[in-house]
Design an enzyme around this catalytic site. Structure first.
Site: not given
Length: 233
Positions: A141, A145
């Site tokens: 994650y 990002k």
């Protein structure tokens, strides 16, 4: 700078959380039309929004959405996934799946809508990032990002000559389903949406939506041992 009043906006992931708050705030500021996308458009509940089916990682779905929404002047890339795959133990396919949604998905959507926004006289793109763009705590994650943040910075340079401004929105914990398990101070989706739209209208390069995000961004120039104290414990 782009005015929300009279604009036509497409919000990916517009059926819940920050996306739903953005749809509401856009209409409150006078947007003339808001396309709210979801995998299942029946989950879009705003009475004035235009529900639109979209799977951001599927090129055919993206092309179909772009064909229908030819009047867009503002694009908000909000849809995302939270797989949090561990780089050592999780299947590599889980890492790829996170990047398909959080990096390649918004890239596909942006590439599809840039010609539309440009043809409509220019406008704005808002990309929704995370404080974890800058902190590698959640494996795939955080990495996806961080890559999306870099994409935004590159696109900002590429799109400025084409009359399209780009804002990156960074947030910490927000009171949505995604952070329901987190026991920490959280921003409201409405507060985040308001700051995001302020950023669009002021032409901000980045919006840092809470104290945690501002603190982490300010520490990026420090030694890694400050950001990751477990390295020097």
């Amino acid at each position: 700078m782009t005015s929300i009043e009279g604009s036509v906006v497409l919000v990916t992931g517009g059926s819940r959380g920050i996306g739903r708050a953005l749809v509401q705030a856009l209409y409150e500021r006078g947007a003339s039309k808001v396309y709210a996308t979801a995998r299942d458009p029946r989950t879009v509940t705003h009475p004035d929004a235009v529900p639109l089916a979209l799977e951001v990682s599927d090129p055919a779905s993206v092309a179909a959405a772009a064909e229908r929404a030819q009047d867009v002047t503002v694009l908000i890339n909000n849809a995302g996934a939270s797989v949090n795959a561990n780089f050592l133990d999780s299947p590599v396919e889980d890492v790829r799946r996170e990047f398909e949604t959080n990096f390649f998905g918004p890239l596909l959507v942006t590439r599809a809508f840039v010609p539309i926004i440009e043809r409509n006289g220019g406008g704005h793109i808002l990309n929704v990032h995370s404080v974890l763009s800058w902190v590698g705590l959640l494996g795939s994650y955080s990495a996806s990002k961080a890559a999306f943040w870099s994409q935004t910075n590159s696109l900002r340079l590429d799109l400025k000559p084409r009359g399209i401004d780009v804002t990156g929105l960074h947030v910490g914990y927000v009171d949505t389903d995604l952070a329901a398990h987190v026991d920490a101070p959280k921003s409201s989706p409405e507060s985040v949406a308001a700051q995001a739209l302020d950023g669009i209208e002021s032409g901000a390069f980045e919006v840092l939506a809470d104290d945690l995000t501002r603190q982490v961004k300010a520490r990026l120039a420090e030694d890694l041992g400050v950001m990751y104290p477990q390295l020097v414990a």
